[in-house]
Design an enzyme around this catalytic site. Structure first.
Site, short mmCIF file in Angstrom:
data_model
loop_
_atom_site.label_atom_id
_atom_site.label_comp_id
_atom_site.label_asym_id
_atom_site.label_seq_id
_atom_site.Cartn_x
_atom_site.Cartn_y
_atom_site.Cartn_z
N ASN A 211 81.18 -67.03 -22.89
CA ASN A 211 82.14 -66.30 -22.05
C ASN A 211 81.40 -65.36 -21.11
OD1 ASN A 211 81.80 -63.66 -23.42
ND2 ASN A 211 82.55 -64.86 -25.15
N ALA A 275 81.59 -56.79 -29.00
CA ALA A 275 81.15 -58.14 -28.62
C ALA A 275 82.34 -59.03 -28.28
CB ALA A 275 80.36 -58.76 -29.76
N LYS A 289 71.72 -84.86 -27.79
CA LYS A 289 72.43 -84.48 -26.57
C LYS A 289 73.60 -85.46 -26.34
CE LYS A 289 71.56 -83.73 -21.74
NZ LYS A 289 70.84 -84.34 -20.65
N ASP A 305 86.42 -63.98 -38.06
CA ASP A 305 86.66 -62.78 -37.26
C ASP A 305 85.89 -61.63 -37.92
OD1 ASP A 305 87.78 -60.37 -36.16
OD2 ASP A 305 89.40 -61.61 -35.36
N ILE A 306 84.80 -61.23 -37.27
CA ILE A 306 83.88 -60.25 -37.88
C ILE A 306 84.59 -58.92 -38.08
CG2 ILE A 306 81.61 -59.16 -37.68
CD1 ILE A 306 80.91 -61.40 -35.64
N LYS A 342 94.22 -56.23 -37.17
CA LYS A 342 92.81 -56.20 -37.58
C LYS A 342 92.47 -54.93 -38.35
CE LYS A 342 91.27 -59.29 -33.98
NZ LYS A 342 90.06 -59.95 -33.49
N1 CTP Z 1 86.11 -60.03 -32.82
C1 CTP Z 1 85.21 -60.24 -33.84
N2 CTP Z 1 84.99 -61.49 -34.29
C2 CTP Z 1 85.63 -62.55 -33.76
C3 CTP Z 1 86.54 -62.35 -32.71
C4 CTP Z 1 86.75 -61.07 -32.26
O1 CTP Z 1 84.62 -59.28 -34.32
N3 CTP Z 1 85.39 -63.75 -34.23
C5 CTP Z 1 86.38 -58.66 -32.35
C6 CTP Z 1 85.84 -58.34 -30.97
O2 CTP Z 1 84.52 -57.86 -31.01
C7 CTP Z 1 86.82 -57.29 -30.49
C8 CTP Z 1 88.14 -57.76 -31.06
O3 CTP Z 1 87.79 -58.51 -32.22
O4 CTP Z 1 86.56 -56.02 -31.02
C9 CTP Z 1 88.85 -58.61 -30.07
O5 CTP Z 1 89.86 -59.29 -30.70
P1 CTP Z 1 90.23 -60.79 -30.32
O6 CTP Z 1 91.44 -61.11 -31.10
O7 CTP Z 1 89.10 -61.70 -30.45
O8 CTP Z 1 90.50 -60.68 -28.87
P2 CTP Z 1 90.69 -61.89 -28.04
O9 CTP Z 1 89.72 -62.97 -28.31
O10 CTP Z 1 90.77 -61.38 -26.67
O11 CTP Z 1 92.07 -62.38 -28.67
P3 CTP Z 1 93.14 -63.13 -27.87
O12 CTP Z 1 92.36 -64.20 -27.19
O13 CTP Z 1 94.10 -63.63 -28.87
O14 CTP Z 1 93.67 -62.06 -26.98
#
Ligand code: CTP
Length: 399
Positions: A211, A275, A289, A305-306, A342
């Site tokens: 991203n 992050a 590949k 989700d960390i 969260k």
């Molecule tokens: N985060 C994380 N680990 C993941 C995904 C997200 O720690 N696998 C953390 C990010 O660092 C941030 C927060 O969660 O602090 C963002 O939430 P997230 O739900 O991932 O946001 P988006 O991806 O933007 O969710 P959505 O696409 O549903 O809006």
């Protein structure tokens, strides 16, 4: 403030008539909320029984270096590692001599030799033993090694003599230990962890899903934290940013690596998850590949989700957990949803549809959403100024 609450104290009781005072010490420290584990030397058992010690400490008593059962359950290294401090009371002339010569022929002396924790010796012995030049020499050595002494006092002794060598009363020991813990909390350095940057989720050896995150806000936060004296760990996905040398930088590529690095960096007082972790990874990473076809089917599965994992963890959860939300619309609704779902304390949200801020920009504008439904806005400024303001708020919160 109770300076003993949840403090882990390893009490080593040696063989001396004043060993009975250690029972009172255990009782009193337990009452104040300390956890106490004890080691009894062989001769200590002539003066106090393991049963009375374990009844008061509500813990098993450790007494034999070669007990297989104890060694597998809690070995001599783990005992020291478990403790915040070690108290040796009473510390006999023999124990003092053994420690100063580095001898380790029983559990007590082995733990002391193997320990890197602060050790308090509470001497108790006959006045002439105390005044003997060899004891004096041992004391000088041990003080140079960093051991602290509490007492001994001058007074009537159990042996009928009068002089210096009496073990300090439990109340005095407690006061001295309390001063130690108080000073420790005054000088405490807070620990912080920041995740930053994007992740690369590989689909084959040369391609990945990623991203637009630049990592700039996370790096700026780590810099502000470190500037304010936090012991800071920055776990960063791939970026080209430079980092200050005081910051402990851990470079990772994938969400899984970031997750592992985060777990290994705990415990901390505050964790900021800035992050942009890839929400999905390839179910199977092709070993070769992938060749051009008209169409390919990419099967993705969810990454861990960390933030969610850490903020819902019973024992690892930092005191303050801050998440990020990058949104293009419905900023407030989505941020509050993330805050609750969260289990964060704060969510820092930014509107990434605004080209002037967010992702690769050096500037940002954020809203902080708090658990108590309050919110605050920090208006348009450099990511570094925003970070300084956020860190001020973190310091206020922790204090
Ligand atoms: N985060 C994380 N680990 C993941 C995904 C997200 O720690 N696998 C953390 C990010 O660092 C941030 C927060 O969660 O602090 C963002 O939430 P997230 O739900 O991932 O946001 P988006 O991806 O933007 O969710 P959505 O696409 O549903 O809006």
């Amino acid at each position: 403030m109770n300076n003993f609450l949840n403090k882990k104290i390893l009490l080593i009781i040696c063989g001396g008539i004043s060993a009975y005072k250690s029972l009172e010490l255990i009782r009193s420290l337990k009452k104040k909320g300390a956890q106490i584990k004890t080691i009894l030397t062989k001769s200590a058992k002539q003066f106090v029984t393991p049963l009375s010690v374990s009844s008061l400490s509500q813990e098993k008593v450790y007494d034999d270096l070669f007990s297989l059962e104890n060694e597998t359950e809690m070995d001599h290294i783990s005992l020291s590692r478990w403790s915040d401090i070690i108290i040796v009371a009473p510390a006999t002339a023999n124990t003092i001599a053994k420690i100063s010569s580095g001898s380790s022929d029983d559990l007590a002396s082995t733990v002391i030799l193997a320990s890197n924790k602060h050790i308090f010796l509470v001497p108790a012995m006959n006045v002439r033993m105390w005044e003997h030049p060899s004891t004096k020499e041992n004391l000088v050595k041990l003080k140079n090694y960093g051991f602290s002494f509490i007492g001994p006092e001058i007074g009537d002794m159990a042996c009928g003599e009068f002089g210096e060598g009496k073990m300090s009363e439990p109340k005095i020991i407690e006061e001295k230990i309390e001063i130690y813990f108080k000073n420790l909390s005054k000088n405490k350095k807070y620990k912080a962890l920041v995740t930053a940057g994007p992740t690369h989720e590989y689909i084959d050896p040369v391609r990945f899903i990623s991203n637009k995150s630049s990592g700039k806000q996370g790096y700026a936060l780590a810099k502000s934290l470190s500037k304010k004296g936090f012991e800071t760990t920055l776990i960063s996905g791939p970026t080209s940013l430079k980092v200050e040398k005081d910051i402990n930088l851990i470079k990772v590529e994938t969400a899984e690596e970031m997750f592992r690095a985060t777990q290994n960096s705990l415990p901390v007082d505050v964790a900021i998850f800035s992050a942009a972790v890839g929400d999905y990874k390839a179910k199977e990473i092709s070993k070769e590949k992938i060749k051009k076809e008209d169409k390919i089917n990419l099967v993705l599965e969810k990454n861990v989700d960390i933030l969610n994992y850490i903020s819902n963890h019973n024992s690892l959860r930092p005191k303050l957990v801050i998440g990020f939300a990058a949104e293009t619309n419905n900023l407030e609704n989505y941020s509050n949803k993330k805050l609750n779902e969260k289990n964060c304390d704060w969510i820092i949200a930014n509107d990434v549809s605004n080209k002037k801020i967010g992702f690769d920009s050096d500037f940002n504008e954020i809203s902080i959403f708090y658990k108590n439904s309050k919110k605050e806005k920090i208006s348009y400024k450099s990511k570094s100024d925003i970070s300084d303001e956020v860190v001020e708020k973190i310091i206020n919160h922790l204090n």
